[in-house]
Design a protein around this motif. Structure first.
Motif, PDB file in Angstrom:
ATOM      1  N   VAL A   4      13.352   2.833 -75.993  1.00 41.90           N
ATOM      2  CA  VAL A   4      14.566   3.646 -75.932  1.00 41.90           C
ATOM      3  C   VAL A   4      14.556   4.631 -77.087  1.00 41.90           C
ATOM      4  N   THR A   5      14.860   5.868 -76.777  1.00 41.12           N
ATOM      5  CA  THR A   5      14.921   6.886 -77.821  1.00 41.12           C
ATOM      6  C   THR A   5      16.286   7.561 -77.793  1.00 41.12           C
ATOM      7  N   ILE A   6      16.899   7.684 -78.958  1.00 42.80           N
ATOM      8  CA  ILE A   6      18.181   8.375 -79.088  1.00 42.80           C
ATOM      9  C   ILE A   6      17.949   9.691 -79.821  1.00 42.80           C
ATOM     10  N   ASP A   7      18.364  10.768 -79.221  1.00 41.89           N
ATOM     11  CA  ASP A   7      18.284  12.071 -79.874  1.00 41.89           C
ATOM     12  C   ASP A   7      19.537  12.240 -80.741  1.00 41.89           C
ATOM     13  N   ALA A   8      19.373  12.096 -82.047  1.00 44.63           N
ATOM     14  CA  ALA A   8      20.518  12.132 -82.967  1.00 44.63           C
ATOM     15  C   ALA A   8      21.227  13.486 -82.936  1.00 44.63           C
ATOM     16  N   GLU A   9      20.496  14.526 -82.590  1.00 45.61           N
ATOM     17  CA  GLU A   9      21.108  15.856 -82.495  1.00 45.61           C
ATOM     18  C   GLU A   9      22.129  15.907 -81.370  1.00 45.61           C
ATOM     19  N   LYS A  10      21.858  15.169 -80.296  1.00 44.36           N
ATOM     20  CA  LYS A  10      22.744  15.177 -79.127  1.00 44.36           C
ATOM     21  C   LYS A  10      23.807  14.091 -79.191  1.00 44.36           C
ATOM     22  N   CYS A  11      23.572  13.029 -79.952  1.00 43.56           N
ATOM     23  CA  CYS A  11      24.498  11.896 -79.989  1.00 43.56           C
ATOM     24  C   CYS A  11      25.787  12.264 -80.700  1.00 43.56           C
ATOM     25  N   THR A  12      26.917  11.996 -80.029  1.00 42.46           N
ATOM     26  CA  THR A  12      28.231  12.267 -80.621  1.00 42.46           C
ATOM     27  C   THR A  12      28.841  11.017 -81.237  1.00 42.46           C
ATOM     28  N   GLY A  13      28.158   9.880 -81.090  1.00 42.94           N
ATOM     29  CA  GLY A  13      28.687   8.636 -81.650  1.00 42.94           C
ATOM     30  C   GLY A  13      29.824   8.041 -80.847  1.00 42.94           C
ATOM     31  N   CYS A  14      29.878   8.328 -79.564  1.00 40.30           N
ATOM     32  CA  CYS A  14      30.999   7.848 -78.730  1.00 40.30           C
ATOM     33  C   CYS A  14      30.967   6.328 -78.530  1.00 40.30           C
ATOM     34  N   GLY A  15      29.785   5.734 -78.654  1.00 40.27           N
ATOM     35  CA  GLY A  15      29.665   4.284 -78.553  1.00 40.27           C
ATOM     36  C   GLY A  15      29.556   3.745 -77.135  1.00 40.27           C
ATOM     37  N   GLU A  16      29.549   4.603 -76.145  1.00 37.72           N
ATOM     38  CA  GLU A  16      29.475   4.137 -74.746  1.00 37.72           C
ATOM     39  C   GLU A  16      28.188   3.355 -74.476  1.00 37.72           C
ATOM     40  N   CYS A  17      27.091   3.839 -74.985  1.00 40.26           N
ATOM     41  CA  CYS A  17      25.823   3.137 -74.746  1.00 40.26           C
ATOM     42  C   CYS A  17      25.838   1.769 -75.424  1.00 40.26           C
ATOM     43  N   VAL A  18      26.422   1.725 -76.616  1.00 38.07           N
ATOM     44  CA  VAL A  18      26.527   0.463 -77.362  1.00 38.07           C
ATOM     45  C   VAL A  18      27.317  -0.560 -76.545  1.00 38.07           C
ATOM     46  N   ASP A  19      28.434  -0.107 -75.972  1.00 34.73           N
ATOM     47  CA  ASP A  19      29.312  -1.004 -75.213  1.00 34.73           C
ATOM     48  C   ASP A  19      28.712  -1.433 -73.879  1.00 34.73           C
ATOM     49  N   ASN A  20      27.762  -0.679 -73.374  1.00 33.55           N
ATOM     50  CA  ASN A  20      27.252  -0.948 -72.029  1.00 33.55           C
ATOM     51  C   ASN A  20      25.843  -1.522 -71.980  1.00 33.55           C
ATOM     52  N   CYS A  21      25.240  -1.748 -73.111  1.00 30.42           N
ATOM     53  CA  CYS A  21      23.903  -2.354 -73.095  1.00 30.42           C
ATOM     54  C   CYS A  21      24.032  -3.859 -72.912  1.00 30.42           C
ATOM     55  N   PRO A  22      23.499  -4.407 -71.830  1.00 30.40           N
ATOM     56  CA  PRO A  22      23.656  -5.840 -71.550  1.00 30.40           C
ATOM     57  C   PRO A  22      22.937  -6.749 -72.538  1.00 30.40           C
TER      58      PRO A  22
END
Ligand code: SF4
Ligand code: SF4
Length: 60
Positions: A4-22
């Motif tokens: 998994v790669t997160i593009d920090a330039e695009k990430c707004t820190g909304c936390g949706e991915c954090v909340d939805n990763c099983p």
């Protein structure tokens, strides 16, 4: 395995991915999502919920 790669330039820190990763391998660190584990199962929930397209999942 999946990487998994997160593009920090695009990430707004909304936390949706954090909340939805099983398997809970994503965390917010200093306002950006980071990968904190290697158990990704490739479900792509994080990709689907990210409104800015910051997450990519690749299978190797
Ligand atoms: S869903 Fe996208 S924008 Fe939101 S924290 Fe995750 S990577 Fe960042
Ligand atoms: S693909 Fe699924 S398991 Fe992997 S980091 Fe994203 S939400 Fe978590």
């Amino acid at each position: 395995m999946f990487v998994v790669t997160i593009d920090a330039e695009k990430c707004t820190g909304c936390g949706e991915c954090v909340d939805n990763c099983p398997v809970s391998i994503l965390e917010l660190v200093d306002g950006k999502a980071e990968v904190v584990g290697d158990d990704c199962m490739g479900c792509e929930s994080c990709v689907e919920v990210c409104s800015t397209g910051a997450v990519t999942v690749q299978e190797f």
